[in-house]
Design an enzyme around this catalytic site. Structure first.
Site, PDB file in Angstrom:
ATOM      1  N   GLY A 281      -8.216 -17.426  92.860  1.00  0.00           N
ATOM      2  CA  GLY A 281      -9.517 -17.373  93.540  1.00  0.00           C
ATOM      3  C   GLY A 281      -9.720 -18.574  94.443  1.00  0.00           C
ATOM      4  O   GLY A 281     -10.200 -18.444  95.579  1.00  0.00           O
TER       5      GLY A 281
ATOM      6  N   SER B 173      -3.855  -5.742  88.578  1.00  0.00           N
ATOM      7  CA  SER B 173      -2.677  -6.400  87.989  1.00  0.00           C
ATOM      8  C   SER B 173      -1.584  -5.374  87.745  1.00  0.00           C
ATOM      9  O   SER B 173      -1.866  -4.182  87.544  1.00  0.00           O
ATOM     10  CB  SER B 173      -3.079  -7.036  86.650  1.00  0.00           C
ATOM     11  OG  SER B 173      -1.934  -7.417  85.913  1.00  0.00           O
TER      12      SER B 173
ATOM     13  N   GLY C  94     -14.730 -16.336  90.727  1.00  0.00           N
ATOM     14  CA  GLY C  94     -13.660 -17.094  90.074  1.00  0.00           C
ATOM     15  C   GLY C  94     -12.921 -17.978  91.062  1.00  0.00           C
ATOM     16  O   GLY C  94     -11.702 -18.090  91.025  1.00  0.00           O
TER      17      GLY C  94
ATOM     18  N   TYR D 218      -6.473  -5.769  77.959  1.00  0.00           N
ATOM     19  CA  TYR D 218      -6.388  -6.378  79.299  1.00  0.00           C
ATOM     20  C   TYR D 218      -5.924  -5.323  80.303  1.00  0.00           C
ATOM     21  O   TYR D 218      -6.506  -5.164  81.382  1.00  0.00           O
ATOM     22  CB  TYR D 218      -5.430  -7.571  79.282  1.00  0.00           C
ATOM     23  CG  TYR D 218      -5.214  -8.189  80.649  1.00  0.00           C
ATOM     24  CD1 TYR D 218      -6.224  -8.903  81.286  1.00  0.00           C
ATOM     25  CD2 TYR D 218      -3.993  -8.037  81.323  1.00  0.00           C
ATOM     26  CE1 TYR D 218      -6.035  -9.444  82.554  1.00  0.00           C
ATOM     27  CE2 TYR D 218      -3.796  -8.580  82.590  1.00  0.00           C
ATOM     28  CZ  TYR D 218      -4.820  -9.292  83.200  1.00  0.00           C
ATOM     29  OH  TYR D 218      -4.626  -9.824  84.460  1.00  0.00           O
TER      30      TYR D 218
END
Ligand SMILES: NC(=O)c1ccc[n+]([C@@H]2O[C@H](COP(=O)([O-])OP(=O)(O)OC[C@H]3O[C@@H](n4cnc5c(N)ncnc54)[C@H](OP(=O)(O)O)[C@@H]3O)[C@@H](O)[C@H]2O)c1
Length: 322
Positions: A26, A144, A20, A171
């Site tokens: 990224g 995260s 990414g 997520y």
């Protein structure tokens, strides 16, 4: 002293792969590594966007096509890297999605779990042979703050259930999987006496393409306010990944994130994580499930499962804080 990119040691001669790397965090991670002399493989789902990123980054780079919605693409990308390189010093599993348009991957997995966890799990397993004997080599997995809303309960049915495309929990579960994976990988690498180590990082909050997904309506005002008041630019948000990838004083198993405002912004420091992310039995179960679902088996001797990690978050393998 506050950690800054000026403290990244010379990376000349090292080969890094960042997934990414076409945008957001990224791209900034790849830029930081290339600026210190690493040769950086930009693993991107669009060759065009990858090449555009390479031009912006400068330094020594190459682009490999990698679409994490497809295990076939993961296998082809890994084969290409193995053909071109006989070793890898850094693998940064950065690519990720949140509330994307599709609900399932090509292989039928819930989109967050497939792209954010199963794809990187397979990629790492297919590339690890290039790393295990390389002194100082590292796998960095980008998690995260949202791992805290992810409940465990990983199983094959849930992995294939597409109900959660716009689900914050889906997520969060994929990001919890990132942390469980990073720690189980560290445990297995250490048990096998490998030279490579596994670490994790989270960027805090940053106004990147990640937030362009189709968020649940009730969440949009919160997101807008959060990004306005708490977020930091991608250059700053990449620092936990860059420090995890390069700080020689960090042990395997370390988890880094921003220092301030509940971990949303600031300099990269050791971060705390949820109790669920320290569940040793859950991480071993997730590993077995991930091998089963991806068909990628890691080439480790069987490992013993430690009884439990202490609630303080100190990882028994490495002494890193959880
Ligand atoms: N931004 C935040 O506030 C935040 C907070 C916590 C964690 N994170 C984590 O940080 C990481 C980077 O996210 P970001 O904020 O930089 O988001 P971003 O700007 O949307 O970048 C995500 C990157 O992942 C790539 N990607 C998406 N789907 C892919 C797929 N199927 N195969 C291969 N690559 C794919 C994207 O490629 P394209 O260019 O092709 O779209 C892009 O390069 C993610 O793991 C995310 O979960 C971000």
């Amino acid at each position: 002293m506050t950690w800054s990119p000026a403290r990244i040691p010379d990376q000349t001669g090292r080969i890094a792969l960042v997934t990414g790397a076409s945008g957001g965090i990224g791209l900034e991670t790849a830029r930081g590594l290339a600026a210190r002399g690493a040769h950086v493989v930009l693993a991107c789902r669009s060759i065009r966007r990858g090449r555009a990123a390479a031009e912006r980054i400068g330094g020594s780079t190459e682009v490999v096509r990698l679409d994490l919605t497809s295990l076939d693409s993961v296998r082809r990308a890994a084969a290409q890297v193995r053909d071109r390189h006989d070793r890898l010093d850094l693998l940064v599993n950065n690519a990720g999605v949140m509330f994307p348009p599709a609900s399932r991957t090509e292989d039928g997995f819930e989109i967050h779990f497939g792209v954010n966890h199963l794809g990187p799990f397979a990629l790492t397993g297919l590339l690890l042979g290039l790393m295990t004997e390389v002194p100082g080599s590292r796998v960095v997995t980008v998690a995260s703050l949202a791992h805290r809303v992810g409940l465990g309960g990983f199983d094959a049915d849930r992995a294939r259930c597409a109900a959660g495309r716009r689900s914050v929990r889906a997520y969060g579960r994929s990001k919890l999987a990132n942390l469980l994976f990073a720690r189980e990988l560290q445990h297995r690498l250490a048990s096998a006496g490998a030279a490579a180590v596994s670490l994790a990082a989270h960027p805090g909050l940053s106004p990147t393409g990640l937030w362009h997904g189709d968020a649940p309506a009730g969440l949009r005002p919160v997101v807008a306010a959060g990004l306005r008041w708490l977020a930091q630019p991608p250059q700053q948000a990449a620092l936990p990944s860059l420090r995890a990838a390069t700080d020689p004083d960090l042990p395997g198993g370390a988890y880094l994130g921003p220092s301030g405002l509940f971990g949303s912004r600031g300099a990269p420091v050791p971060a705390r994580s949820s109790r669920a992310s320290r569940d040793v039995a859950a991480r071993a179960r997730l590993w077995r499930l991930s091998e089963e679902l991806t068909g990628v088996r890691y080439d480790f001797p069987p490992v013993s499962v430690p009884a439990a990690e202490p609630a303080t978050g100190v990882c028994p393998v490495t002494g890193a804080r959880g």
